[in-house]
Structure formats: C-alpha cells, structure tokens
Motif scaffolding. Structure first.
Motif, PDB file in Angstrom:
ATOM      1  N   VAL A   9      -3.314  -2.666  -0.271  1.00 60.46           N
ATOM      2  CA  VAL A   9      -4.156  -2.714  -1.471  1.00 60.46           C
ATOM      3  C   VAL A   9      -5.228  -1.639  -1.378  1.00 60.46           C
ATOM      4  O   VAL A   9      -6.433  -1.911  -1.332  1.00 60.46           O
ATOM      5  N   PRO A  10      -4.800  -0.368  -1.347  1.00 52.13           N
ATOM      6  CA  PRO A  10      -5.764   0.732  -1.204  1.00 52.13           C
ATOM      7  C   PRO A  10      -6.561   0.953  -2.486  1.00 52.13           C
ATOM      8  O   PRO A  10      -6.048   0.799  -3.599  1.00 52.13           O
ATOM      9  N   LEU A  11      -7.809   1.318  -2.298  1.00 50.51           N
ATOM     10  CA  LEU A  11      -8.690   1.631  -3.422  1.00 50.51           C
ATOM     11  C   LEU A  11      -8.681   3.134  -3.633  1.00 50.51           C
ATOM     12  O   LEU A  11      -9.050   3.900  -2.736  1.00 50.51           O
ATOM     13  N   SER A  12      -8.248   3.573  -4.809  1.00 50.14           N
ATOM     14  CA  SER A  12      -8.238   4.996  -5.134  1.00 50.14           C
ATOM     15  C   SER A  12      -9.568   5.410  -5.750  1.00 50.14           C
ATOM     16  O   SER A  12     -10.226   4.616  -6.448  1.00 50.14           O
ATOM     17  N   ARG A  13      -9.971   6.638  -5.461  1.00 53.92           N
ATOM     18  CA  ARG A  13     -11.226   7.157  -6.002  1.00 53.92           C
ATOM     19  C   ARG A  13     -11.228   7.023  -7.526  1.00 53.92           C
ATOM     20  O   ARG A  13     -10.283   7.392  -8.207  1.00 53.92           O
ATOM     21  N   GLY A  14     -12.281   6.433  -8.052  1.00 52.67           N
ATOM     22  CA  GLY A  14     -12.409   6.241  -9.485  1.00 52.67           C
ATOM     23  C   GLY A  14     -12.031   4.852  -9.950  1.00 52.67           C
ATOM     24  O   GLY A  14     -12.348   4.469 -11.079  1.00 52.67           O
ATOM     25  N   ASP A  15     -11.353   4.087  -9.094  1.00 54.46           N
ATOM     26  CA  ASP A  15     -10.972   2.720  -9.449  1.00 54.46           C
ATOM     27  C   ASP A  15     -12.007   1.727  -8.938  1.00 54.46           C
ATOM     28  O   ASP A  15     -12.703   1.970  -7.950  1.00 54.46           O
ATOM     29  N   SER A  16     -12.057   0.577  -9.567  1.00 50.79           N
ATOM     30  CA  SER A  16     -12.839  -0.555  -9.064  1.00 50.79           C
ATOM     31  C   SER A  16     -11.924  -1.425  -8.212  1.00 50.79           C
ATOM     32  O   SER A  16     -10.695  -1.306  -8.287  1.00 50.79           O
ATOM     33  N   PRO A  17     -12.489  -2.298  -7.386  1.00 47.90           N
ATOM     34  CA  PRO A  17     -11.647  -3.229  -6.636  1.00 47.90           C
ATOM     35  C   PRO A  17     -10.731  -4.053  -7.545  1.00 47.90           C
ATOM     36  O   PRO A  17      -9.573  -4.320  -7.196  1.00 47.90           O
ATOM     37  N   GLU A  18     -11.255  -4.442  -8.694  1.00 46.84           N
ATOM     38  CA  GLU A  18     -10.436  -5.208  -9.626  1.00 46.84           C
ATOM     39  C   GLU A  18      -9.224  -4.397 -10.095  1.00 46.84           C
ATOM     40  O   GLU A  18      -8.107  -4.932 -10.222  1.00 46.84           O
ATOM     41  N   GLU A  19      -9.426  -3.109 -10.330  1.00 45.16           N
ATOM     42  CA  GLU A  19      -8.315  -2.250 -10.751  1.00 45.16           C
ATOM     43  C   GLU A  19      -7.310  -2.052  -9.624  1.00 45.16           C
ATOM     44  O   GLU A  19      -6.091  -2.002  -9.865  1.00 45.16           O
ATOM     45  N   ALA A  20      -7.786  -1.959  -8.393  1.00 47.80           N
ATOM     46  CA  ALA A  20      -6.881  -1.838  -7.250  1.00 47.80           C
ATOM     47  C   ALA A  20      -6.000  -3.075  -7.130  1.00 47.80           C
ATOM     48  O   ALA A  20      -4.796  -2.978  -6.856  1.00 47.80           O
ATOM     49  N   LEU A  21      -6.577  -4.242  -7.339  1.00 48.00           N
ATOM     50  CA  LEU A  21      -5.803  -5.484  -7.279  1.00 48.00           C
ATOM     51  C   LEU A  21      -4.784  -5.559  -8.402  1.00 48.00           C
ATOM     52  O   LEU A  21      -3.648  -6.009  -8.196  1.00 48.00           O
ATOM     53  N   THR A 254     -12.466   5.289   3.588  1.00 52.39           N
ATOM     54  CA  THR A 254     -11.037   5.034   3.484  1.00 52.39           C
ATOM     55  C   THR A 254     -10.543   4.936   2.044  1.00 52.39           C
ATOM     56  O   THR A 254      -9.417   4.504   1.798  1.00 52.39           O
ATOM     57  N   THR A 255     -11.378   5.336   1.084  1.00 54.08           N
ATOM     58  CA  THR A 255     -10.921   5.409  -0.302  1.00 54.08           C
ATOM     59  C   THR A 255      -9.909   6.548  -0.440  1.00 54.08           C
ATOM     60  O   THR A 255     -10.104   7.627   0.117  1.00 54.08           O
ATOM     61  N   VAL A 256      -8.827   6.316  -1.180  1.00 60.94           N
ATOM     62  CA  VAL A 256      -7.804   7.344  -1.358  1.00 60.94           C
ATOM     63  C   VAL A 256      -8.360   8.458  -2.247  1.00 60.94           C
ATOM     64  O   VAL A 256      -8.768   8.197  -3.388  1.00 60.94           O
ATOM     65  N   PRO A 257      -8.386   9.698  -1.757  1.00 59.28           N
ATOM     66  CA  PRO A 257      -9.026  10.781  -2.506  1.00 59.28           C
ATOM     67  C   PRO A 257      -8.161  11.303  -3.654  1.00 59.28           C
ATOM     68  O   PRO A 257      -6.952  11.068  -3.703  1.00 59.28           O
ATOM     69  N   THR A 258      -8.795  12.044  -4.543  1.00 55.95           N
ATOM     70  CA  THR A 258      -8.071  12.715  -5.625  1.00 55.95           C
ATOM     71  C   THR A 258      -7.538  14.054  -5.132  1.00 55.95           C
ATOM     72  O   THR A 258      -7.967  14.576  -4.104  1.00 55.95           O
ATOM     73  N   SER A 259      -6.624  14.625  -5.891  1.00 58.73           N
ATOM     74  CA  SER A 259      -6.086  15.937  -5.538  1.00 58.73           C
ATOM     75  C   SER A 259      -7.168  17.006  -5.610  1.00 58.73           C
ATOM     76  O   SER A 259      -7.158  17.967  -4.831  1.00 58.73           O
ATOM     77  N   ALA A 260      -8.132  16.848  -6.521  1.00 56.53           N
ATOM     78  CA  ALA A 260      -9.216  17.822  -6.650  1.00 56.53           C
ATOM     79  C   ALA A 260     -10.090  17.823  -5.392  1.00 56.53           C
ATOM     80  O   ALA A 260     -10.506  18.886  -4.910  1.00 56.53           O
ATOM     81  N   GLU A 261     -10.372  16.645  -4.848  1.00 50.73           N
ATOM     82  CA  GLU A 261     -11.150  16.561  -3.608  1.00 50.73           C
ATOM     83  C   GLU A 261     -10.449  17.287  -2.470  1.00 50.73           C
ATOM     84  O   GLU A 261     -11.068  18.054  -1.717  1.00 50.73           O
TER      85      GLU A 261
END
Length: 325
Positions: A9-21, A254-261
């Motif tokens: 259940v990784p959290l991607s940059r820009g998402d909230s925990p609720e969106e990750a779930l 440990t947030t999954v980064p964006t391609s731009a980062e």
C-alpha cells in the motif's frame, strides 16, 4: 506460471493516505479480474510512504470487495504480538471469508529498535523465539498444543473446522528449513535480498514434512517486476523504483516519487552503487525480457509480484502484461 501480488500500500507523491487505500482496493479488484491467485498485504510501521500497518484490517476490507482471489498477510510480524492473539484474529477472518484467507508471518522487528519497543510496549525482543512462537501459533489454530503446554487449555476462537494455510516469510536457508520442518508454506523475499534464493528453495523442497497445515510444499518467490511493451518504457518506470528503493535503503522518505522528481536528481557515486545493487531485487524489461528472466529463477510454485511505481494506470497495465506471459 502462477502469479500473485504483494501490496505494501505505497503512498505516491501527491496522494493522500485515503487515496492510496482506494488504489489498493482498485488493484485487488483488477488483479482478481485478471486471474491472479492470491493477494498479500504487508505490515510496516513508522514510515510515511507505506500505509499498510495492520494487515488483518486491510485483509477484511479487500476480501469484502472481492469474491474469488485469496487474500493474505505478507506478513504479520509475529514477534511483536502473541501466537494466541494472531490465531484468533486470523480465524475470525477465515470464519467471515471461508477458504479465501492465508496467514503469512515474518520475524522482522517492524522498523527501528525504538519502533519495535513502541509496538510491544517496551517488552524485550522475541526475535530469537520465532520458531517457538510459530509452532505455538499453529498449535492454537489446529488445537494441537502438547499436553504439557502451559496454554493447552486455552482455545482459540471462533472454533472453526477449516484453518487457513500458514506461510513464513524468509531470506535464508535456515528460514526455508524452518518452514519445511513445520510443514508450512514458504515465501522467499527476493525483493529484499535474492542472495540465497536457490539454496533456500532447494532446501525447502528437499526437507518438507507434510503437516496439518499443508500436505505438500508450496514455495513463492516475491520480487519487484516491471514489465512493459518496450524496454524504454520499462526503464522509465524503473528509474522511479530505483529512486524509491534508494530512499528505503538509506532510511529516507519512502513516498513513491514522481518522474519529474527523479529526472532532476543527480546521484552521488555511493548512491549509484546502491541503485546498481538494488537492481538484483528486480526484473525489468519488455515481455520477452521478463519471461526469460522468470524462467531463470529456481523452482517455485508461484511468483509474487510487487510493483511500486508512481503511475497507477501503468501499474495496472504491468500486472496485465505479467499475467499474459
């Protein structure tokens, strides 16, 4: 090849925990539709980017929105709890979703020593008691504790007649030998360290002893896989995984980064060496590359796929391409 899923259940940059779930809920539905066999959810603590800190709670949510895929823990950190407690929790889930539950347990401390102490309310480490705790867990589940066991009269409820399979997660030959001796399933975490995979799996199959849990051995290899239509696309996503794994290795965000980062990042020599070493934990390429790499793996009953990239639609497509191999 039989395929399954490991979801941290990784959290991607820009998402909230609720969106990750919500993405995990969508992913379990998607992989069930594709025909994946099982879906394991991990346990992590004191980390911003990995949301799954309670696998049993996640399991009940995912089971409630699916109808056929097996859902399990990958895995509950047994030394931080009690065998009796885990037996009751998993039996309750099995009673609600009979035949669709797996119990995977591991011997990790769950993070730093301070994190472990917080989880156990300051109790001493039980890392060295893992085999005993695993034996007790099976004993509670199957009502098979020895007559002289101090908890023999304590029964785990609900008193169901069908028990879910048990898996232990491991990285070593000793872990494989433990699983074989107890007659339970074995998940080799090649996504963490693939160093001993060949010897461990050979040991597991050679030494497996049938039990009330499993009559036949069942081994799973878990690793990162990025499978795309072209190598260039696979490499684009792999750079995000590289950066994320680097951060995990060095104890960073440990947030999954964006391609731009990732595109803006300049790595030191030390960081490049870590990225290079981490690629051993992955299979990356087009469908031909990935299929060929999978065929080079040692004997196993199943491949468990973990894919922590930022683009969720691309992630779904990767799982589709893998299932079609």
């Amino acid at each position: 090849m039989e395929f399954s899923v490991l979801d941290q259940v990784p959290l991607s940059r820009g998402d909230s925990p609720e969106e990750a779930l919500e993405k995990s809920i969508e992913l379990v539905k998607w992989t069930e539709q594709l025909g994946y066999k099982r879906y394991f959810v991990a346990e992590h603590h004191h980390t911003r980017g990995l949301i799954s800190n309670s696998p049993d709670i996640m399991m009940t949510r995912l089971l409630s929105v699916t109808g056929s895929i097996v859902v399990g823990s990958g895995g509950i950190l047994l030394p931080q709890y009690s065998p009796y407690n885990i037996a009751e929790r998993i039996q309750l889930i099995e009673a609600m979703f009979p035949g669709r539950v797996n119990l995977g347990v591991g011997n990790s401390p769950g993070g730093t020593e301070l994190t472990r102490l917080a989880l156990t309310d300051g109790a001493d480490s039980k890392h060295s008691d893992y085999t005993r705790m695993l034996t007790d867990l099976i004993g509670f589940m199957h009502n098979s504790l020895p007559k002289d066991h101090r908890f023999r009269s304590v029964k785990a409820g609900p008193r169901i007649s069908h028990q879910p399979p048990v898996y232990t997660l491991g990285l070593t030959v000793n872990g494989a030998r433990r699983a074989a001796k107890l007659g339970i399933g074995f998940v080799f975490g090649a996504f963490i360290n693939p160093k001993h995979v060949d010897e461990a799996l050979t040991t597991y199959y050679d030494e497996f002893q049938p039990s009330a849990v499993l009559q036949k051995p069942h081994a799973i290899i878990c690793l990162f896989i990025i499978c795309c239509e072209t190598r260039a696309e696979a490499e684009q996503h792999a750079k995000i995984l590289d950066h994320w794994l680097l951060n995990v290795t060095l104890g960073r965000d440990t947030t999954v980064p964006t391609s731009a980062e990732v595109a803006e990042k300049i790595y030191s020599e030390k960081e490049r060496a870590i990225i290079h070493a981490n690629r051993r934990r992955c299979i990356i390429g087009n469908t031909v590359d990935v299929k060929g790499a999978l065929r080079q793996l040692p004997r196993a009953d199943e491949i468990m796929v973990i894919c922590n990239i930022h683009d969720f639609e691309a992630k779904k497509k990767i799982y589709k391409l893998i299932k079609e191999l």
